[in-house]
Enzyme design. Structure first.
Site, PDB file in Angstrom:
ATOM      1  CD  GLU A  70      43.003  31.585  47.341  1.00 33.00           C
ATOM      2  OE1 GLU A  70      42.502  30.695  48.056  1.00 33.00           O
ATOM      3  OE2 GLU A  70      42.534  31.888  46.232  1.00 33.00           O
ATOM      4  CG  PHE A 114      40.755  38.545  42.155  1.00 31.31           C
ATOM      5  CD1 PHE A 114      40.477  39.689  41.415  1.00 31.31           C
ATOM      6  CD2 PHE A 114      40.667  37.308  41.542  1.00 31.31           C
ATOM      7  CE1 PHE A 114      40.120  39.593  40.081  1.00 31.31           C
ATOM      8  CE2 PHE A 114      40.311  37.205  40.204  1.00 31.31           C
ATOM      9  CZ  PHE A 114      40.035  38.350  39.470  1.00 31.31           C
ATOM     10  CB  ILE A 144      44.673  37.732  50.354  1.00 30.20           C
ATOM     11  CG1 ILE A 144      46.157  37.438  50.622  1.00 30.20           C
ATOM     12  CG2 ILE A 144      44.066  38.648  51.406  1.00 30.20           C
ATOM     13  CD1 ILE A 144      47.057  38.638  50.481  1.00 30.20           C
ATOM     14  CG  HIS A 182      36.030  40.110  41.474  1.00 33.26           C
ATOM     15  ND1 HIS A 182      34.783  39.574  41.689  1.00 33.26           N
ATOM     16  CD2 HIS A 182      36.822  39.080  41.093  1.00 33.26           C
ATOM     17  CE1 HIS A 182      34.821  38.278  41.440  1.00 33.26           C
ATOM     18  NE2 HIS A 182      36.036  37.947  41.076  1.00 33.26           N
TER      19      HIS A 182
END
Ligand SMILES: Cc1ncc(C[n+]2csc(CCOP(=O)(O)OP(=O)(O)O)c2C)c(N)n1
Ligand SMILES: [Mg+2]
Length: 735
Positions: free
Chosen positions: A465, A488, A492, A535
Site C-alpha cells: 500500500e 480495503f 490502508i 474487512h
C-alpha cells in the site's frame, strides 16, 4: 530563488571522458566541497548563538553528492535528495544564500518559507522535489516521478494545459531521457519503502539512480545492526536491470565516474542504477547528538583521515595543482561568501503569522466552489460510458455502476489520469485479456478500464500500500492525476505514513511550490456479514484529523458519481471512502447523470426534512437513519431531520447549524467506534457554538469501542443498527 553565487555549476561532466580530471576541474570540486563544509560550520556557530534552531550537516558526504550533481542536469533531471545532500544541492544551483534563508526560517526561504528545517531541500526551477524528514519515503516518489516522465514522453498530448480542472495549475515539463536521482543513508535502507522502490524501479526498468550514502551509522546505530551482513550492496545485487557501483564515496573522482556510468545506463533506458558510496560522518549525527557517547576514539580518528576534504586537499598539493597559499585563498573566499550569505539571511524578513494556514489546500481551485456545482444542471438521459453505458441511463444504477461510469468518463476526458492498485486491471497478462471477462478490482469498480484505456493507464500494483500511495505522489508532483485504489480500508495503514507525512503536507511544507493532488479510492465499512475484523473497519476520523487532505464519503449512487468527479478534477489530495455495503444496495440507486455531473465538497444534503430533531450522519448510517426516522414518525410521532454530510473534510457547518437552530435537538451518528470518532468533533463544536440553541444535550451514536466480529450476532451488536438510532431519537426527544 536568489541569483546563483559562485557555487555555479562547474564544467566537469560526462563529456570529459573517463580519464583523470583536469586541474581546473579538481579545483572547482574542491571549492564546492569547502563551500559546503563552511556552510555547515557557519550554521553550527549560528545554532550555538541561538540564531538558528536546528543543524544537520553534510560533512563527509560532499564528494558523493558532487559526483552525482555533476553527472546530472539541473532543471532537466529530477532530484529526491536527503538532508545530507548539501554539496549536491550547491552544485545543482541552490545558493549559500538560499540555504542560509532556510536555516534562519526566513519568509524568503525558497524551499519552504520558514516551515521546514534547514537542509530539507526543494526548488521548482531545479526540479528538486520538496522532501520531508521521514527516511526513505521519497524513494517511492522518485519511482512515480520516473514513471510519469516516461508516460509524458510517450504521450506528449497529455501534457497539454486544460481549463476547468487541476490541469490549469499543474504545468508539465518532461524530456525523453530524463533521469531521477534519489538518495538515502545506509540506515534508511532498512525501511520497507526502500525495498518497495528498488523493486518497482527494477521491475519497470525505470531511470532512477539510487544513491546510498553509507557513513556507517544511523544516528548511533552502526551499519551491521541495520543491514544484515553489514553491506547493502550485497543484499540488493540480484535485482534485475540495475547498474551497480560500490565505491569510495570520499573520493570525488571515483564518485563522479560512478554516477556518469549510472546516469548513462538510465538515460539509455536500460533500467535503474544503484550507487553505494562509503563515506564518513566527521561530525555527530546532528547538533542534538554527540557521537563520543557511542563511537570509540580510534574509530573517530580513522574517519577523520578519510574526510573527503582532507583527501582532496592532499591531492591538490601532491599533484601541484595548488599551493597551500592558493588553497588558503580559495578557502578564505568561500568563508567570505558564507559570511555574506549568513549576514543577509539574518536580516531577511520573517514569515507572517497571518499566513500560517496558506497552502494547506490549493489556493487556486476551491472544490467547495460553484465551479463544481453542476448538480442541478445535470440532465439524466445521456448514455454513460463503461459498464453503465450499455443500458439506457433512465434505469436506476448502483453506486458501483456510477462510480465505474465516472472513472470511464474522466479517463476519456483527461489523459493524465492513471489508475493503479491491487487487482484493478482487467487482466495483467495481455494474452489472457482477449479471452477473459476481466477482474477490474475485487469489487469490480475498475472493470473495463484497462480494456478501454490500455495497461499504461490502468494497471496492477504490487501488493504494497505504501508503494501505491508513494508512487502516486511522484506521479502527481509531475502533473499527472493518479486515481489509485487501496483494496480495503483495513489495509490502508502501510500507506498511512505516506498519506499523513507526505501526501497531505507536500503543498504546505513547500510553501505552495509543490503539490500532489490525487485521489485514493478506498472501500470501507461493515454490515456485510462475515467481513470480520479485517474487512469491516471504519476509522475516517484518523484521516479527517490530517490537514491538507479532503475526505469524502457518499451514501448513494448519484452523490458518489458527482463527488468522485469533483475529487478527480480538484487540485487537492482526496481520500474517497466508498462504503462496501452501499455498492450494490437497492437504496440510493440513480440514473446516470451525464459526464459533467459534479457536486461541490462541503455541501450536506437534507435527505429527510423534519422539525423535532436533527440527525447528522453519513455513509451506511444514512439508510439506517432513514429507517429509524420513519419508525420514530410512525411509532412516536417524532419528526426527524436527517443531514447527510457527504464530505467529512470539509464539512457543512452551515447546514448543521441551520438545522440545529430549527430543531434544538441533535444526534451525530456514525458507524465508527464512538470514542474519539468523527462525531466527537461535530458534537463538541455544536455544544460550543450552538449552546444557546439547544434544548437537550448533544447525543452521539456509534459502534461499541471494540472490533467488528465475524459471527453475525456479534457484528449486529457491535455496529449501530436502526434500533440503536431509534432509541437515541426517542430518548433525546423525551429529555
Ligand atoms: C521514518 C523515520 N524514522 C526515524 C527518523 C529519525 N531519524 C532521522 S535520521 C535517522 C538516521 C538515519 O541514518 P542513515 O539513513 O544512515 O542516514 P545518515 O543520517 O547517517 O546520513 C533517524 C533514525 C526519521 N527521520 N524518519
Ligand atoms: Mg548513515
Amino acid at each position: 530563488m536568489e541569483q546563483k553565487a559562485s557555487s555555479a555549476r562547474v564544467s566537469v561532466s560526462a563529456n570529459d571522458g573517463p580519464g583523470s580530471l583536469s586541474p581546473q576541474q579538481l579545483v572547482e570540486i574542491y571549492r564546492l566541497m569547502v563551500l559546503s563544509r563552511r556552510m555547515d560550520d557557519r550554521e553550527i556557530l549560528l545554532k550555538r548563538q541561538q540564531k538558528i534552531f536546528f543543524q544537520i550537516s553534510g560533512a563527509g558526504h560532499e564528494a558523493l553528492g558532487l559526483g552525482a550533481a555533476l553527472a546530472m542536469r539541473p532543471g532537466y533531471d529530477w532530484f529526491f535528495p536527503y538532508y545530507r545532500d548539501r554539496a549536491l544541492c550547491l552544485a545543482l544551483g541552490f545558493t549559500p544564500g538560499d540555504m542560509m534563508l532556510q536555516a534562519v526560517g526566513a519568509a524568503t526561504d525558497p524551499a519552504s518559507g520558514g516551515r521546514q528545517m534547514p537542509t530539507h531541500w526543494g526548488s521548482r526551477s531545479l526540479n528538486i522535489v520538496s522532501l520531508s524528514a521521514a527516511t526513505s519515503t521519497q524513494l517511492l516518489h522518485a519511482v512515480g516521478c520516473a514513471e510519469a516522465g516516461r508516460y509524458f514522453s510517450r504521450h506528449p498530448e497529455a501534457a497539454a494545459k486544460a481549463e476547468g480542472d487541476y490541469r490549469a495549475f499543474r504545468d508539465v515539463t518532461f524530456h525523453g531521457d530524463e533521469v531521477v536521482y534519489a538518495s538515502v543513508g545506509e540506515g534508511s535502507t532498512s525501511q520497507g519503502e526502500f525495498w518497495e522502490a528498488m523493486s518497482t524501479a527494477s521491475n519497470k526498468k525505470l531511470p532512477v539512480v539510487f544513491c546510498v550514502e553509507d557513513n556507517g551509522y544511523a544516528i548511533s546505530t552502526p551499519v551491521e545492526v541495520n543491514t544484515s551482513g553489514g553491506n547493502i550492496s550485497r543484499l540488493v545485487a540480484n535485482f534485475p536491470n540495475f547498474y551497480f557501483a560500490e565505491i569510495d564515496g570520499t573520493d570525488a573522482e571515483a564518485s563522479l565516474r560512478a554516477f556518469e556510468a549510472a546516469v548513462a545506463h538510465c538515460r539509455a533506458g536500460r533500467g535503474p542504477a544503484f550507487v553505494h558510496g562509503h563515506c564518513v560522518r566527521p561530525y555527530s549525527h546532528s547538533l542534538s547528538d554527540d557521537d563520543r557517547l557511542y563511537r570509540s576514539k580510534v574509530e573517530r580518528e580513522a574517519d577523520a583521515l578519510r574526510d573527503p576534504l582532507v583527501k582532496l586537499r592532499a591531492r591538490l598539493l601532491r599533484e601541484n595543482v595548488l599551493t597551500s597559499v592558493e588553497i588558503e585563498a580559495l578557502e578564505h573566499a568561500q568563508d567570505h561568501e558564507v559570511s555574506e550569505a549568513a549576514e543577509r539571511a539574518l536580516e531577511a524578513p520573517l514569515p507572517l503569522v497571518a499566513e500560517i494556514t496558506k497552502h494547506v489546500y490549493s489556493e487556486d481551485l476551491d472544490p467547495t466552489s460553484s465551479a463544481f456545482a453542476t448538480e442541478q444542471a445535470a440532465e439524466p438521459g445521456t448514455v454513460a460510458g463503461g459498464k453503465a453505458g450499455s443500458v439506457p441511463s433512465s434505469d436506476p444504477r448502483t453506486m458501483a455502476d456510477l462510480l465505474n461510469a465516472c472513472l470511464h468518463d474522466e479517463m476519456r476526458r483527461d489523459p493524465r489520469i492513471a489508475i493503479f492498485g491491487q487487482d484493478v486491471a482487467d487482466a495483467s497478462r495481455k494474452a489472457a485479456l482477449a479471452e477473459v471477462k476481466g477482474k477490474g478490482g475485487v469489487f469490480k469498480l475498475t472493470s473495463g478500464l484497462q480494456r478501454e484505456f490500455g495497461s499504461e493507464r490502468i494497471f496492477n500494483s504490487p501488493l504494497a500500500e505504501a508503494n501505491i500511495v508513494g508512487r502516486a505522489i511522484g506521479y502527481a508532483t509531475r502533473g499527472m492525476k493518479p486515481v489509485v485504489e487501496v483494496q480495503f480500508f483495513d489495509y490502508i495503514w502501510p500507506a498511512y505514513h505516506q498519506i499523513h507525512n507526505e501526501l497531505s503536507l507536500m503543498r504546505w511544507r513547500s510553501n505552495g511550490q509543490w503539490a500532489c493532488p490525487l485521489v485514493i479510492r478506498v472501500p470501507i465499512g461493515g454490515y456485510l456479514t462475515g467481513g470480520a475484523i479485517y474487512h469491516s473497519q471504519s476509522g475516517e476520523s484518523l484521516f479527517t484529523h490530517i490537514p491538507g487532505l479532503r475526505v469524502v464519503m457518499p451514501s448513494n449512487a448519484l452523490d458518489a458519481n458527482g463527488l468522485l468527479r469533483t475529487a478527480i478534477r480538484c487540485d487537492d489530495p482526496v481520500l474517497f471512502l466508498e462504503h462496501k455495503r452501499l455498492y450494490r444496495e437497492p437504496y440510493g440507486r440513480a440514473p446516470y447523470p451525464g459526464p459533467e455531473f459534479a457536486i461541490p465538497f462541503g455541501k450536506a444534503k437534507i435527505v429527510r426534512p423534519g422539525a423535532d430533531l436533527t440527525l447528522v450522519t453519513y455513509g451506511a448510517l444514512v439508510p439506517r437513519s432513514l429507517q429509524a426516522a420513519e419508525r420514530a414518525q410512525r411509532e412516536h410521532g417524532i419528526d426527524v431531520e436527517i443531514l447527510d454530510l457527504r464530505t467529512l473534510n470539509p464539512y457543512d457547518w452551515e447546514a448543521i447549524a441551520t438545522s440545529v437552530r430549527k430543531t434544538s435537538r441533535v444526534i451525530v451518528a456514525h458507524e465508527d467506534m464512538l470514542s474519539w470518532g468523527y462525531g466527537a468533533e461535530i458534537a463538541a463544536r455544536i455544544a460550543d457554538e450552538l449552546f444557546n440553541d439547544l434544548d437537550a444535550p448533544v447525543r452521539r451514536v456509534g459502534a461499541l469501542d471494540t472490533f467488528v466480529a465475524y459471527q453475525p450476532i456479534l457484528e449486529d451488536a457491535i455496529l449501530p443498527q436502526p434500533e440503536t438510532i431509534l432509541k437515541a431519537i426517542v430518548d433525546l426527544k423525551a429529555y
